[in-house]
Motif scaffolding. Structure first.
Motif, mmCIF file in Angstrom:
data_model
loop_
_atom_site.group_PDB
_atom_site.id
_atom_site.type_symbol
_atom_site.label_atom_id
_atom_site.label_comp_id
_atom_site.label_asym_id
_atom_site.label_seq_id
_atom_site.Cartn_x
_atom_site.Cartn_y
_atom_site.Cartn_z
ATOM 1 N N THR A 61 -9.353 -88.677 -8.458
ATOM 2 C CA THR A 61 -10.178 -89.108 -9.575
ATOM 3 C C THR A 61 -11.549 -88.476 -9.435
ATOM 4 O OG1 THR A 61 -9.038 -91.242 -9.713
ATOM 5 C CG2 THR A 61 -11.212 -91.095 -10.746
ATOM 6 N N VAL A 62 -12.125 -88.049 -10.554
ATOM 7 C CA VAL A 62 -13.468 -87.481 -10.524
ATOM 8 C C VAL A 62 -14.437 -88.459 -11.168
ATOM 9 C CG1 VAL A 62 -14.961 -85.590 -11.267
ATOM 10 C CG2 VAL A 62 -12.591 -85.130 -10.634
ATOM 11 N N ARG A 63 -15.467 -88.769 -10.448
ATOM 12 C CA ARG A 63 -16.539 -89.605 -10.998
ATOM 13 C C ARG A 63 -17.800 -88.755 -11.126
ATOM 14 N NH1 ARG A 63 -14.492 -94.588 -11.100
ATOM 15 N NH2 ARG A 63 -12.954 -95.157 -9.510
ATOM 16 N N VAL A 64 -18.506 -88.941 -12.240
ATOM 17 C CA VAL A 64 -19.717 -88.180 -12.516
ATOM 18 C C VAL A 64 -20.907 -89.127 -12.445
ATOM 19 C CG1 VAL A 64 -20.958 -86.729 -14.159
ATOM 20 C CG2 VAL A 64 -18.460 -86.559 -13.980
ATOM 21 N N HIS A 65 -21.793 -88.851 -11.514
ATOM 22 C CA HIS A 65 -23.016 -89.639 -11.354
ATOM 23 C C HIS A 65 -24.193 -88.798 -11.839
ATOM 24 C CE1 HIS A 65 -20.907 -92.588 -8.730
ATOM 25 N NE2 HIS A 65 -20.237 -91.515 -8.343
ATOM 26 N N THR A 66 -25.229 -89.466 -12.295
ATOM 27 C CA THR A 66 -26.384 -88.739 -12.829
ATOM 28 C C THR A 66 -27.613 -88.833 -11.924
ATOM 29 O OG1 THR A 66 -26.988 -90.655 -14.181
ATOM 30 C CG2 THR A 66 -25.617 -88.970 -15.220
ATOM 31 N N ALA A 67 -27.519 -89.552 -10.827
ATOM 32 C CA ALA A 67 -28.607 -89.632 -9.847
ATOM 33 C C ALA A 67 -27.983 -89.679 -8.456
ATOM 34 C CB ALA A 67 -29.479 -90.864 -10.085
ATOM 35 N N THR A 100 -28.559 -83.753 -15.251
ATOM 36 C CA THR A 100 -28.090 -83.574 -13.875
ATOM 37 C C THR A 100 -26.795 -84.339 -13.688
ATOM 38 O OG1 THR A 100 -30.347 -83.351 -13.031
ATOM 39 C CG2 THR A 100 -28.650 -83.971 -11.438
ATOM 40 N N ALA A 101 -25.898 -83.770 -12.896
ATOM 41 C CA ALA A 101 -24.625 -84.441 -12.597
ATOM 42 C C ALA A 101 -24.245 -84.197 -11.144
ATOM 43 C CB ALA A 101 -23.514 -83.940 -13.519
ATOM 44 N N TYR A 102 -23.621 -85.209 -10.558
ATOM 45 C CA TYR A 102 -23.018 -85.077 -9.236
ATOM 46 C C TYR A 102 -21.548 -85.439 -9.395
ATOM 47 C CZ TYR A 102 -27.907 -85.239 -7.965
ATOM 48 O OH TYR A 102 -29.263 -84.974 -7.901
ATOM 49 N N LEU A 103 -20.692 -84.447 -9.234
ATOM 50 C CA LEU A 103 -19.251 -84.649 -9.407
ATOM 51 C C LEU A 103 -18.643 -85.004 -8.050
ATOM 52 C CD1 LEU A 103 -20.277 -82.414 -11.548
ATOM 53 C CD2 LEU A 103 -17.867 -82.027 -11.929
ATOM 54 N N LEU A 104 -17.976 -86.127 -7.986
ATOM 55 C CA LEU A 104 -17.384 -86.601 -6.741
ATOM 56 C C LEU A 104 -15.882 -86.771 -6.944
ATOM 57 C CD1 LEU A 104 -18.579 -87.403 -3.952
ATOM 58 C CD2 LEU A 104 -18.381 -89.781 -4.684
ATOM 59 N N VAL A 105 -15.105 -86.039 -6.140
ATOM 60 C CA VAL A 105 -13.645 -86.095 -6.218
ATOM 61 C C VAL A 105 -13.156 -87.092 -5.167
ATOM 62 C CG1 VAL A 105 -11.513 -84.774 -6.034
ATOM 63 C CG2 VAL A 105 -13.565 -83.696 -6.997
ATOM 64 N N GLU A 106 -12.467 -88.170 -5.627
ATOM 65 C CA GLU A 106 -12.057 -89.258 -4.744
ATOM 66 C C GLU A 106 -10.537 -89.392 -4.733
ATOM 67 O OE1 GLU A 106 -13.775 -92.751 -6.358
ATOM 68 O OE2 GLU A 106 -15.840 -92.004 -6.329
ATOM 69 N N GLY A 125 -7.213 -92.214 -3.917
ATOM 70 C CA GLY A 125 -6.942 -93.569 -4.396
ATOM 71 C C GLY A 125 -7.676 -94.648 -3.642
ATOM 72 N N SER A 126 -8.066 -94.368 -2.392
ATOM 73 C CA SER A 126 -8.797 -95.357 -1.602
ATOM 74 C C SER A 126 -10.303 -95.269 -1.806
ATOM 75 C CB SER A 126 -8.475 -95.167 -0.115
ATOM 76 O OG SER A 126 -9.036 -93.954 0.374
ATOM 77 N N GLY A 127 -10.752 -94.296 -2.616
ATOM 78 C CA GLY A 127 -12.178 -94.114 -2.854
ATOM 79 C C GLY A 127 -12.851 -93.150 -1.900
ATOM 80 N N ARG A 128 -12.094 -92.540 -0.991
ATOM 81 C CA ARG A 128 -12.680 -91.589 -0.065
ATOM 82 C C ARG A 128 -13.003 -90.281 -0.782
ATOM 83 N NH1 ARG A 128 -10.162 -88.829 5.439
ATOM 84 N NH2 ARG A 128 -12.089 -88.959 6.673
ATOM 85 N N ALA A 129 -14.176 -89.730 -0.521
ATOM 86 C CA ALA A 129 -14.603 -88.500 -1.196
ATOM 87 C C ALA A 129 -14.020 -87.281 -0.493
ATOM 88 C CB ALA A 129 -16.128 -88.409 -1.195
#
Length: 339
Positions: free
Chosen positions: A4-10, A50-56, A58-62
Motif C-alpha cells: 500500500t502506498v500512503r502519501v504524506h505532505t509533511a 510536497t509529498a512523501y510516498l511511503l510503500v508499506e 500489510g503489517s504497516g512496515r515501510a
C-alpha cells in the motif's frame, strides 16, 4: 507481496518508520528527517506542493519511500532547459530537491525490494497525474545503479546531466597516504605547497558546529564564488542560513581565517556511512602564495578520514580539479516522463 502506498505532505506526519527505513537502506543525509524538515521550513527553491510516498506491507512496515516536490520554473542546474525545453513553464513533480546530488530510491533490503521500488515509481507517476504535473521525474541519480533499469522499464527516459565525484576512504590509511598514492607528483607538491604557505600566512582552521559557525560569512563567500557561474542565488541570504541551522548535528563548517577575516568556509554533512563536502565559498583575492580553495579541500579531506565514514562525497562540477586529485567519477542521470 501486496503493498500500500500512503502519501504524506509533511515529514513529521510520518512516524519513526521513515527513519527506520532510511537506516536500513543506508540512505544519504538528504533523505534523513533533519534535511527534509529543514527543506519544508526553509525551501531552498520554490515548491508548490510536497509529498512523501511511503510503500508499506500489510503489517504497516515501510519498504520503500520517496520525497517529491511539485515545482514550476525551478531549474538551477539547467537540466530541464537543456534536455526538455518544451516543458519550460509547466509544473514538474521531481525527486529529489535540486540541492541533492545523490538521489536514490530508498528500499529495505530483502526479497521484495524490487517490487517495493517498482510500487514507489508507479506511485510517483500516479501522483504526478493527480496533481496535473506536466513532467515527472527523478534527477541526479547514479546511472550505474539498479534504479536505471527500474525507471527505464517504467517508461522514464534517462539523460546524462552531470558527473558526481567521491572517494572510498578505507582504501587509504589517511590523508597523507592518500596524497602519496592517489595524486601525481605535481598535484601532491602543489597541495603541500599551499598548506605550507597558508601556515606561514597565519591561516587558522577550525571546525564549528551549526550553533557556532559563521553562516553569514559562509553565504557571503559562497555567493561570490557561485557568481562566477551565474548562480549566486543558489545561496539565498537569510534563507540559506535558516536552512542550515535547522539541520542541527549533521552539519559542520570548516572555516579558514587570517586574523579576523574569514577566507574560506566549507559545509560538511554526515550520515551513517558518508561525509559530504556539500558547499564551499572562498576569497577570490588577497591570499598571495596559496589558494584558500585548495587549503579548504585539504582540511575537509582530513575531516573525512577523522569521521570514520566509508566514503567522502564531493558532489558535482569542477571536474578538472577532482580528476587531478584522484576522485572517482560517476555519471548522474535524470529520468523524465511527461504527463
Amino acid at each position: 507481496m501486496d503493498y500500500t502506498v500512503r502519501v504524506h505532505t509533511a515529514i513529521d506526519d510520518v512516524d519513526e518508520r521513515w527513519d527506520d527505513l532510511m537506516t536500513a537502506a543506508r540512505a544519504p543525509v538528504f533523505y534523513r528527517r533533519p534535511f527534509l524538515r529543514a527543506f519544508e521550513k526553509h525551501p531552498l527553491h520554490p515548491v508548490l506542493r510536497t509529498a512523501y510516498l511511503l510503500v508499506e506491507d500489510g503489517s504497516g512496515r515501510a519498504h520503500a519511500a520517496l520525497p517529491a516536490y511539485l515545482q514550476r520554473d525551478v531549474d538551477p542546474m539547467r537540466v530541464i532547459a537543456e534536455h526538455y525545453p518544451h516543458a519550460a513553464g509547466r509544473t514538474a513533480l521531481l525527486s529529489h530537491a535540486w540541492h541533492c546530488y545523490d538521489t536514490v530510491l530508498p528500499v529495505r533490503p530483502g526479497p521484495g525490494s524490487r517490487s517495493a521500488a517498482g510500487r514507489a515509481v508507479t506511485a510517483l507517476r500516479d501522483l504526478a497525474s493527480a496533481w496535473d504535473a506536466g513532467l515527472c521525474g527523478i534527477v541526479n541519480a547514479d546511472a550505474a545503479s539498479p534504479l536505471d533499469a527500474q525507471l527505464t522499464e517504467a517508461g522514464f527516459s534517462g539523460v546524462d546531466i552531470d558527473v558526481g565525484w567521491g572517494l572510498t576512504l578505507d582504501q587509504y590509511t589517511g590523508f597523507d597516504d592518500y596524497l602519496t598514492r592517489a595524486l601525481s607528483r605535481k598535484a601532491r607538491h602543489n597541495l603541500r605547497h599551499d598548506l605550507r604557505e597558508a601556515d606561514r600566512a597565519g591561516v587558522g582552521v577550525r571546525t564549528a558546529d551549526v550553533g557556532d559557525a559563521d553562516l553569514d560569512g559562509f553565504v557571503r563567500l559562497a555567493r561570490a564564488t557561485a557568481a562566477k557561474f551565474g548562480n549566486a542565488d543558489y545561496y539565498r541570504p537569510r534563507l540559506f542560513q535558516d536552512f542550515v541551522r535547522e539541520l542541527g548535528d549533521c552539519v559542520h563548517a570548516v572555516e579558514l581565517r587570517v586574523e579576523d577575516r574569514m577566507i574560506a568556509s566549507a559545509l560538511t554533512l554526515t550520515d551513517d556511512t558518508r561525509l559530504h563536502y556539500w558547499a564551499v565559498g572562498y576569497a577570490q583575492k588577497d591570499t598571495p602564495g596559496y589558494s584558500p580553495f585548495y587549503v579548504s579541500y585539504a582540511h575537509v579531506m582530513r575531516e573525512a578520514w577523522a569521521s570514520g565514514r566509508d566514503w567522502v562525497e564531493l558532489g558535482r562540477r569542477n571536474p578538472s580539479f577532482k580528476r587531478r586529485y584522484g576522485l572517482q567519477p560517476r555519471v548522474l542521470r535524470a529520468y523524465f516522463a511527461e504527463g
